[in-house]
Design a protein around this motif. Structure first.
Motif, PDB file in Angstrom:
ATOM      1  N   MET A  30      -6.203  44.736  68.460  1.00  0.00           N
ATOM      2  CA  MET A  30      -6.465  46.130  68.793  1.00  0.00           C
ATOM      3  C   MET A  30      -7.072  46.874  67.614  1.00  0.00           C
ATOM      4  O   MET A  30      -7.943  47.741  67.781  1.00  0.00           O
ATOM      5  N   LEU A  31      -6.643  46.543  66.401  1.00  0.00           N
ATOM      6  CA  LEU A  31      -7.162  47.239  65.231  1.00  0.00           C
ATOM      7  C   LEU A  31      -8.640  46.931  64.996  1.00  0.00           C
ATOM      8  O   LEU A  31      -9.363  47.770  64.448  1.00  0.00           O
ATOM      9  N   LEU A  32      -9.102  45.754  65.398  1.00  0.00           N
ATOM     10  CA  LEU A  32     -10.544  45.495  65.365  1.00  0.00           C
ATOM     11  C   LEU A  32     -11.255  46.420  66.341  1.00  0.00           C
ATOM     12  O   LEU A  32     -12.297  47.021  66.014  1.00  0.00           O
ATOM     13  N   LEU A  33     -10.714  46.563  67.540  1.00  0.00           N
ATOM     14  CA  LEU A  33     -11.325  47.444  68.534  1.00  0.00           C
ATOM     15  C   LEU A  33     -11.293  48.902  68.072  1.00  0.00           C
ATOM     16  O   LEU A  33     -12.236  49.667  68.329  1.00  0.00           O
ATOM     17  N   ILE A  70     -19.405  50.812  74.941  1.00  0.00           N
ATOM     18  CA  ILE A  70     -19.084  51.713  76.049  1.00  0.00           C
ATOM     19  C   ILE A  70     -18.336  50.971  77.149  1.00  0.00           C
ATOM     20  O   ILE A  70     -17.365  51.485  77.727  1.00  0.00           O
ATOM     21  N   ILE A  71     -18.747  49.757  77.432  1.00  0.00           N
ATOM     22  CA  ILE A  71     -18.127  48.987  78.518  1.00  0.00           C
ATOM     23  C   ILE A  71     -16.750  48.466  78.137  1.00  0.00           C
ATOM     24  O   ILE A  71     -15.802  48.546  78.927  1.00  0.00           O
ATOM     25  N   GLY A  72     -16.613  47.937  76.922  1.00  0.00           N
ATOM     26  CA  GLY A  72     -15.383  47.217  76.588  1.00  0.00           C
ATOM     27  C   GLY A  72     -14.469  47.846  75.576  1.00  0.00           C
ATOM     28  O   GLY A  72     -13.338  47.376  75.405  1.00  0.00           O
ATOM     29  N   VAL A  73     -14.907  48.935  74.891  1.00  0.00           N
ATOM     30  CA  VAL A  73     -14.105  49.474  73.787  1.00  0.00           C
ATOM     31  C   VAL A  73     -13.798  50.963  73.956  1.00  0.00           C
ATOM     32  O   VAL A  73     -12.642  51.377  73.869  1.00  0.00           O
ATOM     33  N   ASP A  74     -14.816  51.777  74.174  1.00  0.00           N
ATOM     34  CA  ASP A  74     -14.614  53.222  74.220  1.00  0.00           C
ATOM     35  C   ASP A  74     -13.619  53.617  75.306  1.00  0.00           C
ATOM     36  O   ASP A  74     -13.747  53.203  76.470  1.00  0.00           O
TER      37      ASP A  74
END
Length: 421
Positions: A30-33, A70-74
Motif C-alpha cells: 500500500m505504501l508504494l501505491l 487513475i484506473i488503479g491507484v487514485d
C-alpha cells in the motif's frame, strides 16, 4: 498476564514473530501505491484536471502512466489504508480484552492512540506534507470508536451499507448532472482550485508553503476523514473483519475473500476507465464535466480498495505455511513500520520536489515522477529491511507506542506494533 496493584496492564501489540502475513504485506505494498498517488501533487507549474492533480499535457509515456494511476491507484489507496486502520484498532481492542484489561481502559487506549495520530498528522503537515492522512484517520477513529466499537457486527454492516448507499447516490446525481450539462450546453465546471491547495508545492518561500499546508490539512482531515464517507465505511468494514479474524485466518474466509477481490478490483478498474480515457483525450467532449469523476471515483475506489485488501488476504493464505522469500520479507518489513515509512516518504519527497526545495517537481513528467515515487518506496524498503535484520521497530512506531501505552523509555523498544494500522 502481568499484574500491577491487582489490575492487568495494558498489553502492547504483537511482536515481530507469530504475525499473520496478510496485513503486513498489504500495508507494505500500500505504501508504494501511496507514493504513486501522492507525488503527482508535486507536478506544479502546469494545468491540471478538475478531477485530480495529473497534468493535462505530457508525452505518450506520461499519458500511459496517468491512465494507469487513475484506473488503479487514485482514490483506491485511501480506502485500503482506512480498512487496515480500522482492522488494527479492532485487533488492539480485542487483544486488550483477551489480556483481561477492563473495557473502559481499552476504550481509552484506542482514543488516546487516535488523538496522538491527529497530533502526528499536524506535525507532518506543518513540516512536510499538507496531504497527510494521519490526522484524517485519527479524527475518523475518534468518532467511530466512540460510536461503534462496542456495537454489534450487524450494526457495523448496516451503517457501512448506509454510507455506501449515500456514495452511490452522490455518484448517480453527479452523472445525471453531467448529462444535463452536456445536453443543455450549460457550463458547470468545478472551477479552479484555491491557491493554497497547490501552493505548498509551488511556493518558493518555505514559510508560505508551510502556511498553505496548514490551510490544506484541516480541509482534508474533515473532507477525507469524515465527509468523504469512503474512509468511515472502510473503517467500519475493518472493525467487522477484525472481529472475524478475516486476515489472520484467511483460509476460513477464502469463499468470502475471492469474490470480494475479483468484484472489488473489477469495479474499481472498470469504473476508472472512463475517467482515464477522458483525461488523456481518447474520450472527448467531457471537458466541461470532468468534475463528475470526483464522486464516481469515490465509490469505485472504495470497492477497489476493499478488493485490494481481500487480494492480500488470499496471498497471505498461500504464504502462511511457506518459508518467507526475500520479496515477502522486504515488503512485510515495510508493513511492520508503516508509520515510519509513510512519513519517511515525505522526508524524501518534499525537499527534493517542492519549489521551496530543489524544485524537481517542475522538471519531471508523470512517467518520471512515477519512477521517482517507486525509487522513494525502495529506499524505505531498504531502511525497513535493515531495521528488520537488527530486530528494531521503526522510530515513529516506538514513539507512538510510548505515548499510547505510556511505557518507560527502556520498555518501549521491546514492544512491537499492531498487526494492522
Amino acid at each position: 498476564m502481568t499484574i500491577d496493584e491487582g489490575r492487568p496492564r495494558l498489553r502492547g501489540p504483537l511482536g515481530t514473530t507469530g504475525r499473520a502475513p496478510a496485513p503486513d504485506l498489504a500495508r507494505g505494498f500500500m505504501l508504494l501505491l501511496i507514493a504513486l498517488a501522492n507525488t503527482p501533487f508535486y507536478l506544479y507549474g502546469r494545468a491540471t484536471s478538475e478531477a485530480g492533480f495529473h497534468p493535462v499535457d505530457g508525452s505518450i509515456p506520461d499519458k500511459i502512466v496517468q491512465a494507469v494511476l487513475i484506473i488503479g491507484v487514485d482514490m483506491r489507496v485511501y480506502p485500503m489504508f482506512a480498512f487496515l486502520f480500522g482492522y488494527g484498532l479492532a485487533v488492539i481492542y480485542r487483544r486488550q480484552g483477551e489480556n483481561g484489561t477492563p473495557e473502559p481502559d481499552a476504550f481509552r487506549l484506542l482514543q488516546r492512540r487516535n488523538l496522538w495520530l491527529i497530533a502526528f498528522g499536524f506535525v507532518h503537515a506543518l513540516l512536510l506534507w499538507g496531504g497527510d492522512v494521519l490526522g484524517a484517520y485519527g479524527l475518523c477513529g475518534l468518532l467511530l470508536v466512540w460510536l461503534f466499537v462496542r456495537r454489534a457486527d450487524r450494526t457495523l454492516l448496516i451503517w457501512a451499507g448506509v454510507g455506501t448507499g449515500v456514495l452511490l447516490l452522490l455518484a448517480a446525481f453527479s452523472v445525471v448532472g453531467a448529462h444535463v450539462t452536456l445536453s443543455t450546453g450549460q457550463a458547470a465546471g468545478g472551477g479552479a482550485m484555491p491557491d493554497f491547495v497547490t501552493a505548498s508545492a509551488s511556493a518558493e518561500n518555505p514559510l508560505v508553503a508551510m502556511g498553505a499546508r496548514l490551510m490544506l490539512w484541516p480541509f482534508l482531515v474533515l473532507a477525507q476523514g469524515l465527509f468523504g464517507l469512503a474512509v468511515p465505511v472502510a473503517v467500519l468494514l475493518g472493525f467487522w473483519a477484525a472481529r472475524r479474524r478475516v486476515l489472520e485466518e484467511p483460509a476460513r474466509y477464502r469463499r468470502l475473500l475471492l469474490p470480494v477481490a475479483v468484484a472489488g478490483i473489477a469495479i474499481g478498474w472498470l469504473g476508472g476507465v472512463p475517467h482515464a480515457l477522458a483525461h488523456i483525450g481518447v474520450l472527448g467532449g467531457l471537458g466541461e464535466v470532468m468534475w463528475v469523476f470526483s464522486t464516481v471515483q469515490m465509490i469505485t475506489g472504495l470497492a477497489c480498495g476493499i478488493g485490494y485488501v481481500a487480494l492480500f488476504g488470499l496471498i497471505g493464505n498461500r504464504l502462511t505455511d511457506r518459508p518467507p522469500g526475500w520479496v515477502r520479507t522486504a515488503v512485510t518489513a515495510v508493513g511492520k513500520r508503516s508509520l515510519t515509512c509513510y512519513v519517511g516518504q515525505s522526508v524524501l519527497c518534499a525537499p527534493l520536489l517542492a519549489a521551496w526545495g530543489l524544485g524537481l517537481g517542475a522538471v519531471f513528467g508523470s512517467a518520471g515522477m512515477a519512477a521517482f515515487a517507486t525509487g522513494v518506496w525502495l529506499v524505505t524498503v531498504a531502511v525497513a529491511v535493515a531495521l528488520e535484520r537488527r530486530g528494531h521497530p521503526g522510530p515513529l512506531e516506538v514513539l507512538l507506542r510510548r505515548l499510547v501505552y505510556r511505557t518507560p523509555t527502556g520498555a518501549a523498544a521491546t514492544v512491537d506494533q499492531p498487526p494492522a494500522r
